[in-house]
Structure formats: C-alpha cells, structure tokens
Design a protein around this motif. Sequence first.
Motif, PDB file in Angstrom:
ATOM      1  N   PRO A 383       0.835  -1.203   0.000  1.00  0.00           N
ATOM      2  CA  PRO A 383       0.000   0.000   0.000  1.00  0.00           C
ATOM      3  C   PRO A 383       0.872   1.256   0.000  1.00  0.00           C
ATOM      4  N   ASP A 389      -1.859   5.296  -8.274  1.00  0.00           N
ATOM      5  CA  ASP A 389      -2.308   3.931  -8.024  1.00  0.00           C
ATOM      6  C   ASP A 389      -2.438   3.643  -6.528  1.00  0.00           C
ATOM      7  N   SER A 390      -2.496   4.701  -5.704  1.00  0.00           N
ATOM      8  CA  SER A 390      -2.642   4.507  -4.263  1.00  0.00           C
ATOM      9  C   SER A 390      -4.042   4.033  -3.909  1.00  0.00           C
ATOM     10  N   THR A 391      -4.110   3.215  -2.859  1.00  0.00           N
ATOM     11  CA  THR A 391      -5.400   2.738  -2.365  1.00  0.00           C
ATOM     12  C   THR A 391      -5.613   3.098  -0.910  1.00  0.00           C
ATOM     13  N   ARG A 399     -11.547   7.268  -3.310  1.00  0.00           N
ATOM     14  CA  ARG A 399     -11.483   5.814  -3.176  1.00  0.00           C
ATOM     15  C   ARG A 399     -12.293   5.121  -4.258  1.00  0.00           C
ATOM     16  N   ALA A 400     -11.771   3.982  -4.703  1.00  0.00           N
ATOM     17  CA  ALA A 400     -12.462   3.242  -5.753  1.00  0.00           C
ATOM     18  C   ALA A 400     -13.803   2.722  -5.266  1.00  0.00           C
TER      19      ALA A 400
END
Length: 400
Positions: A383, A389-391, A399-400
């Motif tokens: 992470p 491409d951070s989550t 946030r996705a």
Amino acid sequence: MSTHTFHPLDGVDENGRMAPKKYDAIVLASFGGPEGQEDVIPFLRNVTRGRGIPDERLEEVSHHYRAFGGISPINRQNRELQAAMEAELARREIDLPVLWGNRNWEPFIADTLKEAYDAGYRRILAVTTSAYSCYSSCRQYREDLGMALVETGLDGRLEVDKVRQYFDHPGFVEPFVEGVTSGLASVRARLAADGESDAPIHIMFATHSIPTGDAEAAGPRNADGGPALEDGAYVAQHLATAQSVLDRVPEAADCEWSLVYQSRSGAPHIPWLEPDINDALGDLAAKGAKGVVIVPLGFVSDHMEVVWDLDTEALATCAELGLTAERVPTPGTHAKFVSGLIDLVSERTADSTILDRPATTDLGPWFDVCRPNCCANRRGEKPTVAGADSTVGLPEAGRA
C-alpha cells in the motif's frame, strides 16, 4: 505493467499536480538512525528487514556507527531541521505544526501518524528527506506511510499526501552552488600555496548507489512499461541537477566533472550503479588531477553516509593519492533550503498557496502525485500514499 490512466484521484490534473488543500499538519519523514551502541544492531535489523541477514553479518557492517559511539548524526539533524521549519512557518504566519517520523528508528512513522490523529489532525502533508526519484528515496517512503496507516487502523480516518521530489528546486540547488563556489576557492588557494596554482581541479558529484535494476525502474513509466527517461529518473535527475549547479558557478567553467556513487551494500553478484567514488578518485589521480571538490549532491544532511563514506573513507583516499580535496556542505538547515521546503508546502496549502513552482532543470517541476508504477517495487506491491495507483491515505472521494 499497469496502463491505467494517470489521475483517478479528484483534484489531480494530467501533469500530476494536486489542487491545494487545507492541511492540519506536516510530517517530516526520514530514514532514522541509532542513538547509542545498543541501538546499532536493532536499527540495522530494521533497515534490512525481510532479507534474512544474520546479526553476525550486521555486526560486520556496523563499524561506521560503532566508530561514532553508535550514534548516527541524522536524528539530531532532523530535530534541527524540524525546528528550522517550524521557525520559518511561524515567520510566514502559517499555522501548521511539524511532526517527525522515521522509517527505521524512533520516532517511527506509524507512531507519528498515531500522534497526529490523537491530536485531532485529519489531513497530513509529508515532506521527506530525500530529493530524488527511485524506489528507496521516494516510493519506499510512500509505502512506509501507507503501511503505517494500515497497521494503525488509521486508513480511512487520516488523509496523507506528499510534496513533490525537489531535486531541482532552487532551495535544494542553491546551497550546493554556494558550497561548490567556496570549495573551488579553497582547493585553488591550497594548490597555489603548494606552487600548483594552474593544476586542474575536478568536481565530483557523489550520491548513494542503488541496484541498477532499481535505477532503470526509477521514475514514471511509459504505457509500454519502459522507462520514460534513459537509464531511469534517478540518474537523469542527478546529472541534470549537477549541470544546474555548475551553470550557476562561473568559476567552474574550466573544470571537468563527473557523477560517482558511494555506500554500496547488498550481495556482490547484484550490479549497482558505478563508478564507486574511491575507484573514481584513483582514476582521477592517475590522469594527473591535483585537486578535487566532492559534492554530496544526493544528500540532504551530513548523516552517516556523508561523515563516514565521504569525510572518512573518500578523504582518506584523497590523502593517499596526494589529491587536495574539499567536501562541500549538504543543505542541512541552510536558510535557502528551509525556505524552499516551506515553499513546497505552500504550493499545496489552500491558505498560503504560492503559484510559482520553480525548477532549475527541464525535468521539473516533478509530480505532486506519482504516476502509476512510478519507481515500482520490484519485490512486490505494498500500500502506498501519494500515487495515482494509491489505495490508502485517500479522502472518501478518491477511493475506488
């Protein structure tokens, strides 16, 4: 290799620039170092975690810390930098506290983030003590911040961003300009005193060596997975910054210069960036050079890699070879460097935004938010914060 679009996060443009925000605090993130003989092996265990290196081998490589009483100067230097940043913020009437956390020794980044959350802070801007782009000097910091959020359960409750890599920011470059100017004058005066006033002087820019695989993977990637810069961003940034320094030192116009590497570690069969500074000094003396100015271009402060690898080993090599040598200072708490760091903060803060984003090379200004797979971890994904491409470390909207 991922080819997804660069800016899935709200408020990030196609150049990787993030819209200003209201931050609650700054975290100064650094490497850390032991502060006593009993700390040395535990510290080295942290540095080499996951590599299976036995304590006996760690003891063999601990000699430079042992020679200084087991104390690395880096923690003292970071306390001084923290205080200097706080003073500059106060001078500008910017109300942001500066917290400090390390990757490998107390205070650890995870503890600092918990401290920030407990103090009521919810949006953090990180400033790291590494100026360049590669895995160990950028992405690994982003991973450490990301892992700390996960391990402390603060992901989703604490938002963490990071200022851009500042290898070519004037605040980082100008102290080296002053140092090279002064160093050249000193070496020339000493050579003249020895009757060698016309002797050639070489300017040697030194930085930390890294595995060549990491060097090639450094920086943003093209859609086809290849490096965006020949030999990777790490080498390109150092070469460009060195030239930027020299362009500002008229007295260096007749000097040859080179980029060299130091502080190699790891298994001998794995290739690292070369030439090593001590080998390069030997070649320099063999070619007839009489003087050398050593510029620790890869480093922010006079920590162990500077005071041992340069001030102890490299200067001893110079003495053995009969080279008149001067090692110029790192930025440390130089007023221009400290002011530059606060300028980097002010680029990002809603209440004190400065619109100018200076860069002394054509490579900059670098990105606020790293591109996908930038300085990719070749050993496996973790992470990260502050990346496209951070989550983790994101606001709910991102946030996705």
